[in-house]
Design an enzyme around this catalytic site. Structure first.
Site, mmCIF file in Angstrom:
data_model
loop_
_atom_site.group_PDB
_atom_site.id
_atom_site.type_symbol
_atom_site.label_atom_id
_atom_site.label_comp_id
_atom_site.label_asym_id
_atom_site.label_seq_id
_atom_site.Cartn_x
_atom_site.Cartn_y
_atom_site.Cartn_z
ATOM 1 N N SER A 76 0.834 -1.209 0.000
ATOM 2 C CA SER A 76 0.000 0.000 0.000
ATOM 3 C C SER A 76 0.863 1.250 0.000
ATOM 4 O O SER A 76 0.408 2.306 -0.417
ATOM 5 C CB SER A 76 -0.856 0.056 1.265
ATOM 6 N N ASN B 204 -5.703 6.032 -2.286
ATOM 7 C CA ASN B 204 -5.331 6.408 -0.919
ATOM 8 C C ASN B 204 -4.894 7.866 -0.842
ATOM 9 O O ASN B 204 -5.102 8.529 0.177
ATOM 10 C CB ASN B 204 -4.238 5.488 -0.373
ATOM 11 N N HIS C 114 -2.325 -3.226 -6.618
ATOM 12 C CA HIS C 114 -2.901 -2.799 -5.343
ATOM 13 C C HIS C 114 -4.389 -3.129 -5.304
ATOM 14 O O HIS C 114 -5.217 -2.431 -5.874
ATOM 15 C CB HIS C 114 -2.654 -1.289 -5.143
ATOM 16 N N GLU D 142 -5.511 -1.234 -8.561
ATOM 17 C CA GLU D 142 -4.617 -0.234 -9.146
ATOM 18 C C GLU D 142 -3.356 -0.957 -9.622
ATOM 19 O O GLU D 142 -2.773 -1.741 -8.872
ATOM 20 C CB GLU D 142 -4.219 0.823 -8.099
HETATM 21 P P1 NAD Z 1 -2.016 -9.852 7.053
HETATM 22 O O1 NAD Z 1 -1.320 -9.549 8.334
HETATM 23 O O2 NAD Z 1 -3.441 -10.270 7.091
HETATM 24 O O3 NAD Z 1 -1.228 -10.978 6.248
HETATM 25 C C1 NAD Z 1 0.150 -10.985 6.103
HETATM 26 C C2 NAD Z 1 0.578 -12.415 5.897
HETATM 27 O O4 NAD Z 1 1.979 -12.420 5.591
HETATM 28 C C3 NAD Z 1 0.398 -13.328 7.123
HETATM 29 O O5 NAD Z 1 -0.364 -14.457 6.760
HETATM 30 C C4 NAD Z 1 1.832 -13.698 7.487
HETATM 31 O O6 NAD Z 1 1.950 -15.023 8.019
HETATM 32 C C5 NAD Z 1 2.500 -13.596 6.154
HETATM 33 N N1 NAD Z 1 3.956 -13.513 6.248
HETATM 34 C C6 NAD Z 1 4.705 -12.834 7.108
HETATM 35 N N2 NAD Z 1 6.018 -13.064 6.881
HETATM 36 C C7 NAD Z 1 6.069 -13.904 5.827
HETATM 37 C C8 NAD Z 1 7.124 -14.524 5.107
HETATM 38 N N3 NAD Z 1 8.381 -14.317 5.434
HETATM 39 N N4 NAD Z 1 6.800 -15.323 4.092
HETATM 40 C C9 NAD Z 1 5.514 -15.537 3.755
HETATM 41 N N5 NAD Z 1 4.475 -14.989 4.396
HETATM 42 C C10 NAD Z 1 4.758 -14.181 5.427
HETATM 43 O O7 NAD Z 1 -1.821 -8.529 6.157
HETATM 44 P P2 NAD Z 1 -2.732 -7.988 4.960
HETATM 45 O O8 NAD Z 1 -3.731 -7.028 5.503
HETATM 46 O O9 NAD Z 1 -3.172 -9.147 4.158
HETATM 47 O O10 NAD Z 1 -1.673 -7.108 4.151
HETATM 48 C C11 NAD Z 1 -0.731 -7.698 3.286
HETATM 49 C C12 NAD Z 1 -0.200 -6.658 2.330
HETATM 50 O O11 NAD Z 1 -1.285 -6.085 1.602
HETATM 51 C C13 NAD Z 1 0.543 -5.487 2.965
HETATM 52 O O12 NAD Z 1 1.607 -5.105 2.153
HETATM 53 C C14 NAD Z 1 -0.526 -4.390 3.006
HETATM 54 O O13 NAD Z 1 0.033 -3.091 3.004
HETATM 55 C C15 NAD Z 1 -1.243 -4.668 1.707
HETATM 56 N N6 NAD Z 1 -2.616 -4.166 1.618
HETATM 57 C C16 NAD Z 1 -3.452 -4.319 2.662
HETATM 58 C C17 NAD Z 1 -4.772 -3.852 2.562
HETATM 59 C C18 NAD Z 1 -5.745 -4.031 3.699
HETATM 60 O O14 NAD Z 1 -6.787 -3.371 3.687
HETATM 61 N N7 NAD Z 1 -5.467 -4.896 4.671
HETATM 62 C C19 NAD Z 1 -5.209 -3.236 1.375
HETATM 63 C C20 NAD Z 1 -4.312 -3.124 0.299
HETATM 64 C C21 NAD Z 1 -3.026 -3.594 0.438
#
Ligand code: NAD
Length: 295
Positions: free
Chosen positions: A119, A190, A140, A152
């Site tokens: 993000s 965003n 994104h 995006e």
């Molecule tokens: P989350 O915490 O739900 O999931 C993250 C996952 O990454 C977990 O399952 C964790 O076990 C895994 N992980 C951590 N270290 C790891 C590794 N070394 N190898 C493999 N997996 C690993 O987080 P999320 O909300 O799904 O966000 C993930 C990404 O998406 C981030 O970059 C975030 O900025 C982006 N994002 C999030 C949103 C949102 O609304 N949550 C929206 C757009 C983008």
């Protein structure tokens, strides 16, 4: 890329959602996370959503079974070896993403496109860590991924036209509406939303209207499904504060300066729905105006 294989790295909230829409589009999916329980948790979440869709008659059981059969759990990045694309959705941490992409760069064929769902981390910064910056791109997605239509597509400075074309086709096959953005802080949504939300906070602080009336005005005047305060509580005030801080650091422009009242709520641990209190009070089970704070 129909019938081809995509690895999703990270089976959390976003990764599981991306895996679901990819499988529903007919792609073979490898869903990777650091441990088996983490992957299984992601798959269980997908199954729960699809079960609900079947119960509501929105999906046939056979389609659900077909989608689930396309998702193969993985705890080895080596499984990316024969994938045409990898989409990463691990924690928002540059060093972690860099380490993962450097490993993938060695494992994957030179043709494989590497995409990140970050993000806030510049695409060009992560792309600089791999030997194929032309095949590195931002995808994104918005949460919850199976519901939100937008993806995006973000070009790093060296991302090739071909990578943009292929990635756009894949996102569209996943049922997404795509837009192309330059690699700037906040991309399109965003960035605009942060400035919009800050203006709502200023209106509240200047006493222009109450929180409830600002939300009502935006819902019924602009047809937004939620007002800016409701939405901020839904997403989490910590997330909103971090987004504003990142944008402010990137643009050094007061439009994005993290709002002072938002900061106070963050310091107090009132982060929105997930903690029971944010701009509103949810502790009774319903959304109510707060009576315990002076905004
Ligand atoms: P989350 O915490 O739900 O999931 C993250 C996952 O990454 C977990 O399952 C964790 O076990 C895994 N992980 C951590 N270290 C790891 C590794 N070394 N190898 C493999 N997996 C690993 O987080 P999320 O909300 O799904 O966000 C993930 C990404 O998406 C981030 O970059 C975030 O900025 C982006 N994002 C999030 C949103 C949102 O609304 N949550 C929206 C757009 C983008």
């Amino acid at each position: 890329m129909e019938g081809k294989t995509i690895m999703i790295v990270g089976a959390g909230f976003m990764g599981a959602g991306i895996a679901q829409v990819a499988a529903q589009a007919g792609y073979k999916v490898r869903l990777y996370d650091i441990s088996e329980p983490a992957v299984e948790n992601g798959i269980a979440g997908i199954k729960k959503i699809l079960d609900k869709n079947v119960d509501k008659g929105k999906m046939a059981q056979t389609d659900m079974d077909a989608a689930l059969a396309l998702i193969v759990p993985s705890t080895s990045l080596d499984d990316a070896k024969d994938c045409e694309m990898v989409i990463e959705a691990v924690f928002e941490n540059f060093e972690l993403k860099k380490e993962i992409f450097q490993k993938l760069d060695e494992i994957c064929s030179p043709e494989t496109i590497l995409a990140t769902n970050t993000s806030s981390i510049p695409i060009t910064k992560i792309a600089a860590a791999v030997k194929r910056p032309d095949k590195f791109i931002g995808m994104h997605f918005f949460s919850p991924v199976p519901v939100m239509k937008l993806c995006e597509i973000i070009r790093g400075i060296k991302t090739s036209d071909d990578a943009v074309k292929v990635t756009t086709e894949i996102a569209e096959k996943m049922g997404k509406v795509t837009v192309i953005s330059k690699d700037v802080p906040g991309f399109i949504v965003n960035r605009i939303n942060a400035a919009f939300r800050n203006e709502a906070y200023r209106c509240m602080e200047e006493g222009v209207a109450t929180i409830e009336d600002i939300d009502k005005a935006i819902k019924f005047g602009l047809n937004h499904p939620m007002g800016p305060f409701e939405l901020a509580d839904f997403v989490g005030l910590d997330v909103g504060f971090n987004v504003a801080s990142t944008l402010y650091a990137g643009y050094k422009d007061s439009r994005f300066a993290p709002n002072a009242t938002l900061e106070k709520l963050n310091i107090s641990g009132d982060l929105g729905r997930k903690t029971g209190k944010g701009w509103y009070d949810y502790t009774s089970g319903e959304k109510k105006p707060r009576t315990d704070v002076q905004f």
